[in-house]
Design an enzyme around this catalytic site. Structure first.
Site, PDB file in Angstrom:
ATOM      1  N   GLY A  46      76.597 -29.235  32.075  1.00 41.20           N
ATOM      2  CA  GLY A  46      75.845 -30.213  31.296  1.00 41.20           C
ATOM      3  C   GLY A  46      75.758 -29.777  29.847  1.00 41.20           C
ATOM      4  O   GLY A  46      75.842 -28.586  29.542  1.00 41.20           O
ATOM      5  N   GLN A  51      72.450 -29.382  21.370  1.00 35.14           N
ATOM      6  CA  GLN A  51      73.173 -28.119  21.526  1.00 35.14           C
ATOM      7  C   GLN A  51      74.410 -28.058  20.624  1.00 35.14           C
ATOM      8  O   GLN A  51      74.966 -26.983  20.411  1.00 35.14           O
ATOM      9  CB  GLN A  51      73.603 -27.918  22.989  1.00 35.14           C
ATOM     10  CG  GLN A  51      72.425 -27.726  23.926  1.00 35.14           C
ATOM     11  CD  GLN A  51      72.892 -27.483  25.344  1.00 35.14           C
ATOM     12  OE1 GLN A  51      73.113 -28.419  26.087  1.00 35.14           O
ATOM     13  NE2 GLN A  51      73.073 -26.230  25.709  1.00 35.14           N
ATOM     14  N   CYS A  94      72.240 -21.721  30.664  1.00 37.27           N
ATOM     15  CA  CYS A  94      72.366 -22.734  29.623  1.00 37.27           C
ATOM     16  C   CYS A  94      73.410 -22.236  28.626  1.00 37.27           C
ATOM     17  O   CYS A  94      73.414 -21.050  28.276  1.00 37.27           O
ATOM     18  CB  CYS A  94      71.016 -22.911  28.934  1.00 37.27           C
ATOM     19  SG  CYS A  94      71.035 -24.118  27.601  1.00 37.27           S
ATOM     20  N   LEU A  95      74.283 -23.130  28.165  1.00 41.05           N
ATOM     21  CA  LEU A  95      75.317 -22.719  27.222  1.00 41.05           C
ATOM     22  C   LEU A  95      74.720 -22.246  25.892  1.00 41.05           C
ATOM     23  O   LEU A  95      75.380 -21.526  25.149  1.00 41.05           O
ATOM     24  CB  LEU A  95      76.303 -23.873  26.984  1.00 41.05           C
ATOM     25  CG  LEU A  95      77.122 -24.279  28.214  1.00 41.05           C
ATOM     26  CD1 LEU A  95      77.995 -25.489  27.895  1.00 41.05           C
ATOM     27  CD2 LEU A  95      77.976 -23.116  28.698  1.00 41.05           C
ATOM     28  N   HIS A 136      67.195 -30.483  33.439  1.00 40.97           N
ATOM     29  CA  HIS A 136      67.473 -29.473  32.412  1.00 40.97           C
ATOM     30  C   HIS A 136      67.965 -30.138  31.115  1.00 40.97           C
ATOM     31  O   HIS A 136      67.463 -29.844  30.029  1.00 40.97           O
ATOM     32  CB  HIS A 136      68.518 -28.496  32.970  1.00 40.97           C
ATOM     33  CG  HIS A 136      68.995 -27.458  32.011  1.00 40.97           C
ATOM     34  ND1 HIS A 136      68.789 -26.109  32.208  1.00 40.97           N
ATOM     35  CD2 HIS A 136      69.685 -27.561  30.839  1.00 40.97           C
ATOM     36  CE1 HIS A 136      69.329 -25.439  31.185  1.00 40.97           C
ATOM     37  NE2 HIS A 136      69.880 -26.292  30.347  1.00 40.97           N
ATOM     38  N   GLU A 137      68.928 -31.048  31.233  1.00 42.83           N
ATOM     39  CA  GLU A 137      69.518 -31.663  30.027  1.00 42.83           C
ATOM     40  C   GLU A 137      68.525 -32.568  29.308  1.00 42.83           C
ATOM     41  O   GLU A 137      68.469 -32.587  28.082  1.00 42.83           O
ATOM     42  CB  GLU A 137      70.786 -32.453  30.386  1.00 42.83           C
ATOM     43  CG  GLU A 137      71.924 -31.637  30.978  1.00 42.83           C
ATOM     44  CD  GLU A 137      72.250 -30.391  30.183  1.00 42.83           C
ATOM     45  OE1 GLU A 137      72.163 -30.411  28.944  1.00 42.83           O
ATOM     46  OE2 GLU A 137      72.574 -29.370  30.812  1.00 42.83           O
ATOM     47  N   HIS A 140      66.258 -30.783  27.012  1.00 44.21           N
ATOM     48  CA  HIS A 140      66.856 -30.421  25.718  1.00 44.21           C
ATOM     49  C   HIS A 140      66.498 -31.460  24.649  1.00 44.21           C
ATOM     50  O   HIS A 140      66.331 -31.119  23.482  1.00 44.21           O
ATOM     51  CB  HIS A 140      68.385 -30.359  25.826  1.00 44.21           C
ATOM     52  CG  HIS A 140      68.927 -29.026  26.250  1.00 44.21           C
ATOM     53  ND1 HIS A 140      68.790 -27.889  25.485  1.00 44.21           N
ATOM     54  CD2 HIS A 140      69.633 -28.655  27.340  1.00 44.21           C
ATOM     55  CE1 HIS A 140      69.387 -26.881  26.100  1.00 44.21           C
ATOM     56  NE2 HIS A 140      69.901 -27.314  27.224  1.00 44.21           N
TER      57      HIS A 140
HETATM   58 NI    NI Z   1      70.991 -26.139  28.582  1.00 48.82          NI
END
Ligand code: NI
Length: 176
Positions: A46, A51, A94-95, A136-137, A140
């Protein structure tokens, strides 16, 4: 398509609340394609627009495994409209917090409404990894990261580790 630069903690853009998208334009569609390419390349399941430094309510998700056909979701202005009572603990990463994992409590199932890449309203009921990823997304977009669910001590430790790893990588790239 193009690979985008993924911002990492403690970049302040990751803590901002994102703005709704007024219309799904070609620009928005291109952004979602670039975000998917960036996510697959990372690899991750995701990616949210903040991000990559864009403070708009856009996320892309694909939780399929390598040996399965791809099943990407491109979501504009997504909201969770219903969720289960039941929760579970799941190890998340998480990236923007590379190579760090910690258990976070999430609802087992969620229903999300969003606008797709064609400007059509969609409703998605999800469980398993997809439900976790949606939660999660979408966080963000509020400037909340999974590490914000942890104690301050744990969160600070994780951010320090990410910064240390980044410094190490940067110093080693310069030498090449
Ligand atoms: Ni993330």
């Amino acid at each position: 398509m193009a690979l985008l630069k993924i911002l990492e903690v403690p970049n302040p853009l990751l803590k901002k609340k994102c703005e709704p998208v007024a219309e799904v334009t070609d620009e928005v569609r291109k952004l979602m394609d670039d975000m998917l390419e960036t996510m697959y390349d990372a690899p991750g399941v995701g990616l949210a627009a903040p991000q990559v430094g864009i403070l708009q309510r856009i996320v892309v998700i694909d939780v399929t495994r390598d040996n399965e056909p791809k099943h990407p979701y491109k979501m504009v202005n997504p909201v969770i409209t219903a969720h289960s009572e039941e929760t579970l603990m799941h190890d998340e990463g998480c990236l923007s917090v590379p190579e760090q994992y910690a258990p976070v409590e999430r609802f087992e199932t969620v229903t999300a409404e969003y606008t797709d890449e064609n400007g059509q309203k969609q409703t998605l009921s999800a469980d398993g990894l997809l439900a976790i990823c949606i939660q999660h997304e979408l966080e963000h977009l509020e400037g909340t990261l999974f590490i914000d669910h942890l104690s301050k001590v744990k969160r600070d430790m994780i951010v320090r580790r990410v910064e240390k790893e980044r410094r190490w990588k940067n110093s080693h790239t310069e030498e090449e």
